[in-house]
Design an enzyme around this catalytic site. Sequence first.
Site, PDB file in Angstrom:
ATOM      1  N   HIS A  83     -64.900  -4.413 -38.681  1.00 12.47           N
ATOM      2  CA  HIS A  83     -64.032  -3.668 -37.935  1.00 12.47           C
ATOM      3  C   HIS A  83     -62.578  -3.866 -38.742  1.00 12.47           C
ATOM      4  CE1 HIS A  83     -65.928  -3.816 -33.670  1.00 12.47           C
ATOM      5  NE2 HIS A  83     -66.786  -3.384 -34.520  1.00 12.47           N
ATOM      6  N   GLU A 143     -59.746  -5.123 -37.974  1.00 15.08           N
ATOM      7  CA  GLU A 143     -59.260  -6.359 -37.697  1.00 15.08           C
ATOM      8  C   GLU A 143     -60.040  -7.683 -38.568  1.00 15.08           C
ATOM      9  OE1 GLU A 143     -59.099  -4.661 -33.532  1.00 15.08           O
ATOM     10  OE2 GLU A 143     -60.236  -4.215 -35.584  1.00 15.08           O
ATOM     11  N   CYS A 203     -61.491  -5.403 -29.580  1.00  9.44           N
ATOM     12  CA  CYS A 203     -62.830  -5.899 -28.783  1.00  9.44           C
ATOM     13  C   CYS A 203     -63.068  -7.337 -28.990  1.00  9.44           C
ATOM     14  CB  CYS A 203     -64.173  -5.258 -29.458  1.00  9.44           C
ATOM     15  SG  CYS A 203     -64.358  -5.974 -31.297  1.00  9.44           S
ATOM     16  N   CYS A 256     -63.125  -9.043 -32.206  1.00 14.53           N
ATOM     17  CA  CYS A 256     -61.839  -9.202 -33.009  1.00 14.53           C
ATOM     18  C   CYS A 256     -60.854 -10.195 -32.416  1.00 14.53           C
ATOM     19  CB  CYS A 256     -61.373  -7.649 -33.195  1.00 14.53           C
ATOM     20  SG  CYS A 256     -62.481  -6.759 -34.068  1.00 14.53           S
TER      21      CYS A 256
END
Length: 148
Positions: free
Chosen positions: A52, A54, A82, A85
């Site tokens: 992801h 992040e 999410c 993260c």
Amino acid sequence: MTAPTFMDLALKAAENAGNAGEVPIGCVIVRGFEVIASAANRTLTDRDPTAHAEILAIRQAAEAIGTERLVDCDLYVTLEPCTMCAGAISLARIRRLYYGAVDPKGGAVDSGVRFFASPTCHHAPEVYPSVGETEAATLLRDFFKVRR
């Protein structure tokens, strides 16, 4: 012409991800007034469900400053993080989190599990939602409209 904001840079990273076939989510990490990390989703490219924006930006920032504690850093991301993260943001001790679009289904900051409000959360950043929300939501909506 005005200088781009940090969220504008995250939005550009998201746009680039979308053009590459990835879900258009972008992230930048700032220390002072300097961008020290920039990333976009690469889950398909890397064949890695943890890639992801992040997570990739946090890894890059930690490498750039030589420590896993990003206590004086701010993170700008185009979609509400999410749970994974949010956990990484907490562990990295990010000072401030700015996010664009709300994610009622997968978000974990102001939606879903509300990770930072959990009594087991070790560190909660200051949170600033809806920064660049319209642009971020439009990128995501347009991306998924083509695919459905």
